[in-house]
Design an enzyme around this catalytic site. Structure first.
Site, mmCIF file in Angstrom:
data_model
loop_
_atom_site.group_PDB
_atom_site.id
_atom_site.type_symbol
_atom_site.label_atom_id
_atom_site.label_comp_id
_atom_site.label_asym_id
_atom_site.label_seq_id
_atom_site.Cartn_x
_atom_site.Cartn_y
_atom_site.Cartn_z
ATOM 1 C CG HIS A 46 30.469 43.443 42.059
ATOM 2 N ND1 HIS A 46 31.587 42.630 42.077
ATOM 3 C CD2 HIS A 46 30.926 44.666 41.700
ATOM 4 C CE1 HIS A 46 32.667 43.339 41.733
ATOM 5 N NE2 HIS A 46 32.280 44.587 41.492
ATOM 6 C CD GLU A 87 37.415 42.693 42.101
ATOM 7 O OE1 GLU A 87 38.004 43.790 41.930
ATOM 8 O OE2 GLU A 87 36.202 42.610 42.318
ATOM 9 C CG ASN A 92 38.281 42.354 45.588
ATOM 10 O OD1 ASN A 92 38.249 41.123 45.652
ATOM 11 N ND2 ASN A 92 37.229 43.083 45.228
ATOM 12 C CD GLU A 123 36.637 46.517 45.550
ATOM 13 O OE1 GLU A 123 36.242 47.654 45.264
ATOM 14 O OE2 GLU A 123 37.607 45.987 45.000
ATOM 15 N NE ARG A 163 34.218 38.010 43.123
ATOM 16 C CZ ARG A 163 34.531 39.248 43.490
ATOM 17 N NH1 ARG A 163 35.712 39.757 43.180
ATOM 18 N NH2 ARG A 163 33.681 39.976 44.165
ATOM 19 C CE1 TYR A 193 41.999 45.356 40.123
ATOM 20 C CE2 TYR A 193 40.872 45.485 42.239
ATOM 21 C CZ TYR A 193 40.916 45.054 40.925
ATOM 22 O OH TYR A 193 39.870 44.332 40.413
HETATM 23 C C1 PNW Z 1 37.202 47.099 42.005
HETATM 24 N N1 PNW Z 1 41.235 51.412 44.616
HETATM 25 O O1 PNW Z 1 37.033 48.406 42.523
HETATM 26 C C2 PNW Z 1 35.824 46.529 41.684
HETATM 27 O O2 PNW Z 1 35.498 45.439 42.518
HETATM 28 C C3 PNW Z 1 35.603 46.171 40.250
HETATM 29 O O3 PNW Z 1 34.206 46.166 39.977
HETATM 30 C C4 PNW Z 1 36.360 47.099 39.334
HETATM 31 O O4 PNW Z 1 36.110 46.872 37.975
HETATM 32 C C5 PNW Z 1 37.836 46.904 39.624
HETATM 33 O O5 PNW Z 1 38.132 47.130 40.986
HETATM 34 C C6 PNW Z 1 38.744 47.801 38.777
HETATM 35 O O6 PNW Z 1 38.484 49.151 39.035
HETATM 36 C C7 PNW Z 1 38.113 49.128 43.016
HETATM 37 O O7 PNW Z 1 41.234 52.672 44.507
HETATM 38 C C8 PNW Z 1 37.976 50.488 43.151
HETATM 39 O O8 PNW Z 1 42.187 50.850 45.170
HETATM 40 C C9 PNW Z 1 38.994 51.259 43.688
HETATM 41 C C10 PNW Z 1 40.172 50.652 44.082
HETATM 42 C C11 PNW Z 1 40.333 49.294 43.943
HETATM 43 C C12 PNW Z 1 39.298 48.537 43.412
#
Ligand code: PNW
Length: 490
Positions: free
Chosen positions: A129, A386, A314, A174, A84, A316
């Site tokens: 992006h 992601e 995505n 995002e 990706r 996290y």
């Molecule tokens: C993503 N949160 O952003 C982006 O898509 C990527 O470009 C970035 O490198 C990656 O996460 C890691 O930071 C995020 O607070 C920003 O949950 C904030 C969050 C999650 C993803």
């Protein structure tokens, strides 16, 4: 038997695909090569060097513009089914408009796509992006309703140039980050602070832009190319701090995931339940004569509804939400607190911290998030676009391996126990890269990149070897000898 026991049910279903991701600004560099136009990220980092932790920028980054062959080789070493990456709008359209298509820009992506294809690796391409061409920002960017047409025009160019070989598309990455995240804080590009107003206009226009690009593909390109198009939403899993906040947590999910999903993925279409009402009330309290939240016309609801071929997610990390105490200091939504919901976002002390302040580890969150999506929008195909973990430098990244292992385990439970149709998993990131305000201080890469070396040499971390073995075995039950690093460390 693998080293994690026999009966873990660690097998991925046949046809499940593994990938890894990056984005143009974070890896390409070559910010002013050939006829590339300037984008809002180029401008922001040059105008506000001190807003990046290590005073760095993405001018060179991983220099993937020149190192794309090594990137393809890494994707092949890992055994990825797909890679990706995102397209730089200004590299392809220097003015932001299709009056001029850059030959060199198109050539770069052709080399990358063909290089992947030669190794049997598919391309999953993000059209946007976060690197908006500066001329479009000067006309208001995502707050100008014409952005939907500008985006559609750009999408037509990239479908035409690359659609014969690219079968998986993501329109935008995002939108909650570049709408809510950016306008509510004024931090990061384009550096415009517009709480209450900017984020919501951006939200609506992103949905229209996505919808137009999806419909364009559906009508003019699907018949010959037969690919699939969606968007990637960042879903921060939000749980109630205690039972009394169950409704608050649900409202917060509707205000985050819902505002960027309901109009597209729900049967009814339009804004998610409850959100318009809450925001209207808050606007009156803040002294606005009417709600700053834009409404949808019937035609717009129909335009946006159903414009997907799968769900791109995505994910996290997680939060707990509770009502704020009177006078409690609240940070801006969505990665701070939820001031409009008069709520504080916290985390559980059972969730280990990481090297980035917004990230605490709660592997169960991804399974709950997936179940929520299915419950909200029905049995749709979900691709994880992601998922990944931050560390400081170093090749011995056991904490990253642990994160991948636990998240993949939860995804398997989601598939096997909850019947959620997850078909793709994208590790973020293929390599260390420009991590926005953190610069190069925090790392998400499976491959470490030496940013002091003009060649930007890439070296596999232990997590790369682990991920390659998961992919090879299509299972988390991996014979113990394959998890040891095979590569010599430098
Ligand atoms: C993503 N949160 O952003 C982006 O898509 C990527 O470009 C970035 O490198 C990656 O996460 C890691 O930071 C995020 O607070 C920003 O949950 C904030 C969050 C999650 C993803």
């Amino acid at each position: 038997a693998g080293c994690y026991g026999k009966d873990l049910g660690g097998q991925f279903p046949p046809g499940f695909k593994f990938g890894a991701g990056t984005s143009s600004y974070q890896v390409e560099g070559a910010w002013n090569v050939s006829d590339k136009g300037v984008n809002i990220l180029d401008k922001f980092v040059h105008d506000h060097p001190t807003s990046i932790k290590d005073l760095s920028n993405g001018d060179v980054a991983c220099d993937s513009y020149h190192n794309w062959e090594r990137d393809v080789e890494m994707a092949a070493e890992l055994g990825l089914d797909y890679y990706r990456f995102s397209l730089s709008w200004s590299r392809i359209l220097p003015t932001g408009f299709p009056n001029k298509i850059s030959k060199d820009g198109v050539k770069y992506y052709n080399k990358l796509i063909n290089g992947l294809q030669a190794k049997g690796i598919e391309a999953m391409v993000t059209i946007y992006h976060w690197d908006l061409p500066l001329p479009l920002q000067e006309l208001g960017g995502w707050t100008n309703p014409l952005i939907a047409d500008w985006f559609e025009d750009y999408a037509r160019v990239v479908y035409t140039q690359f659609g014969d070989r690219v079968k998986l598309w993501l329109t935008v990455n995002e939108p909650i980050s570049f709408c809510d995240g950016s306008y509510n804080t004024g931090v990061g590009a384009p550096g415009v602070l517009s709480p209450d107003v900017g984020a919501y206009i951006c939200n609506k226009h992103v949905l229209l832009a996505h919808a137009k690009a999806w419909r364009l593909y559906d009508k003019e390109f699907r018949p010959k190319f037969n690919g699939r198009v969606s968007l990637a939403n960042n879903l921060l899993w939000i749980e109630p701090y205690s039972e009394e906040y169950t409704d608050l947590a649900e409202l917060a999910l509707q205000n985050s995931a819902g505002r960027y999903s309901h109009p597209i993925f729900s049967e009814a279409g339009g804004w998610p339940p409850g959100v318009e009402e809450v925001i209207a009330k808050v606007c009156l309290e803040k002294g606005y004569p009417r709600s700053t939240f834009p409404s949808f016309s019937k035609e717009e609801i129909e335009l946006v509804k159903g414009t997907y071929d799968y769900y791109g997610m995505n994910h996290y990390t997680s939060r707990l939400i509770r009502e704020a105490h009177p006078d409690e200091k609240l940070l801006p939504w969505p990665y701070g607190d939820a001031p409009d919901l008069k709520a504080k976002m916290t985390v559980s002390d059972k969730w280990p911290a990481t090297v980035v302040p917004w990230f605490y580890v709660n592997p169960k969150g991804i399974r709950k998030q997936l179940a929520w999506l299915k419950q909200q929008y029905g049995d749709l195909e979900i691709m994880i676009t992601e998922n990944g973990f931050p560390t400081y430098h170093g090749l011995n990244d056991t904490a990253r391996i642990d994160y991948y292992k636990k998240n993949l385990k939860q995804i398997l439970l989601s598939i096997n126990k909850d019947g959620v149709n997850v078909t793709h998993y994208t590790a973020w990131s293929l390599m260390d890269n420009f991590e926005w305000a953190d610069g190069y201080t925090t790392k998400f890469g499976l491959y470490e990149v030496d940013f002091n070396d003009p060649k930007r040499t890439r070296t596999p971390r232990e997590s790369a070897i682990y991920y390659a073995s998961v992919i090879k075995n299509r299972s988390l039950d991996i014979p113990s000898n394959t998890t040891k690093p095979k590569q010599k460390q430098k």
